[in-house]
Design an enzyme around this catalytic site. Sequence first.
Site, mmCIF file in Angstrom:
data_model
loop_
_atom_site.group_PDB
_atom_site.id
_atom_site.type_symbol
_atom_site.label_atom_id
_atom_site.label_comp_id
_atom_site.label_asym_id
_atom_site.label_seq_id
_atom_site.Cartn_x
_atom_site.Cartn_y
_atom_site.Cartn_z
ATOM 1 N N HIS A 137 0.798 -1.019 -0.078
ATOM 2 C CA HIS A 137 0.006 0.023 -0.010
ATOM 3 C C HIS A 137 0.543 1.330 -0.007
ATOM 4 C CE1 HIS A 137 -3.188 2.599 1.416
ATOM 5 N NE2 HIS A 137 -2.124 3.289 2.022
ATOM 6 N N GLU A 138 1.793 1.212 0.911
ATOM 7 C CA GLU A 138 2.724 2.608 1.056
ATOM 8 C C GLU A 138 3.363 2.780 -0.416
ATOM 9 O OE1 GLU A 138 2.549 4.772 3.218
ATOM 10 O OE2 GLU A 138 1.270 3.546 4.571
ATOM 11 N N HIS A 188 1.658 4.437 -2.918
ATOM 12 C CA HIS A 188 1.547 5.867 -2.969
ATOM 13 C C HIS A 188 2.991 6.326 -4.035
ATOM 14 C CE1 HIS A 188 -1.642 6.525 -0.330
ATOM 15 N NE2 HIS A 188 -0.996 5.859 0.918
ATOM 16 N N GLU A 220 -5.703 7.101 -0.787
ATOM 17 C CA GLU A 220 -5.697 5.878 -0.140
ATOM 18 C C GLU A 220 -6.371 4.877 -0.652
ATOM 19 O OE1 GLU A 220 -3.977 5.426 2.769
ATOM 20 O OE2 GLU A 220 -3.153 7.504 2.472
#
EC number: 3.4.24.84
Length: 475
Positions: A335-336, A339, A415
């Site tokens: 997920h990070e 970004h 997100e």
Amino acid sequence: MGMWASVDAMWDFPAEKRIFGAVLLFSWTVYLWETFLAQRQRRIYKTTTHVPPELEQIMDSDTFEKSRLYQLDKSTFSFWSGLYSVVESTFILLFGGIPYLWKLSGRFCGSAGFGPEYEIIQSLVFLLLATLYSALTGLPWSIYNTFVIEEKHGFNHQTLEFFMKDTIKKFIVTQCILLPVSSLLLYIIKIGGDYFFIYAWLFTLVVSLVLVTIYADYIAPLFDKFTPLPEGKLKQEIEVMAKSIDFPLTKVYVVEGSKRSSHSNAYFYGFFKNKRIVLFDTLLEEYSVLNKDKQEEPGVEPRNDGEGDSEEIRAKVKNKKQGCKNEEVLAVLGHELGHWKLGHTIKNIIISQINSFLCFFLFAVLIGQRVLFAAFGFYDTQPTLIGLLIIFQFIFSPYNEVLSFCLTVLSRRFEFQADAFAKKLGMAKDLYSALIKLNKDNLGFPVSDWLFSTWHYSHPPLLERLQALKATKRD
């Protein structure tokens, strides 16, 4: 007619009085709006006392009640600290606290042989006194939050001695950065001529990039211990995942966040080909020191029905390990890194710098307005630092509120996109379980008022994120 006459009469006040009144009115309007939103959410905390049916599969009643009480306490604290803050700022403005502090700074400088012509030196003394005042008045609130609220709900791991040393160290490090940067910025504005706002913006851009680059290597280690992630399966899998998406990973660190709190986090930093990943030890189930006293006794198998078990064994079964398994940690990192891959980091930097340039440009337009200084008690002098304070903190307040809301909306969009990126990497199931664990570990309350959530939540509510992951999780 009487009402309109009173409104017309208000505009008969001098311009500086109207500006001052508008600033006070806006600050109280924001406070009342925030209080209204908080009361809506607080009503949710008070009335939602049982796990809603849609949450029964992901949260037990004990955790739900703990998170509800934790958020209630935080809400109460936020109300009183917010009230104190708006009352304090109102009194500072009404009783001329800013011009008084400026004059006091001048007296200190005068006693050291620096006259009014040394405006930058006086500005630095003003900053030092202002930040010292802010630190001292905020200290009781910080102590209460740490040693009452966080302690009560099992998050605080600090001693008072450690807390005070940490606070003093933070203040000193802040001054070591703030004072030199401020003096250079003021000097640039002074000598920059008609286009000083361009030079000031470029300077702040360089400073921000430098600070982001050196923070984790030179500043953060002053407060926390950073150690390389030990060689093993987790590190290998992180490196493989980073390589698969062309993330230029150079190092993976574990930070000992558990000495302060049991809250968990993960982030990456660095520019160009020098990226590093930092994992809080509280995020790692196999690494966190918080789990050392939570191991079940060897050879003890808990009964499924719970009958006949001793209180000690049932407590150990209930007190599960904190943090995530390796697969879940990888999903969180997926997920990070999403970004980064999707350009969210660059987009946020671009938005920040466009906003910074616009603010400096408007500052250049407004700095010559003597009425702004007069509105805050500066009738005979117009110090550059005071101009920055007045314009950036007070005059830009409505703009800052709107911008903050827009960035919150954008953050939620980012997100969802980062979650979708992790799904494409085949990590939907592990991210799903990781989000539930992190919500439990941090005692996040999964039910929210729609208006409070819309205005405040930079991350989508837990249920919305899980629903977006659910279809792929089942594939």
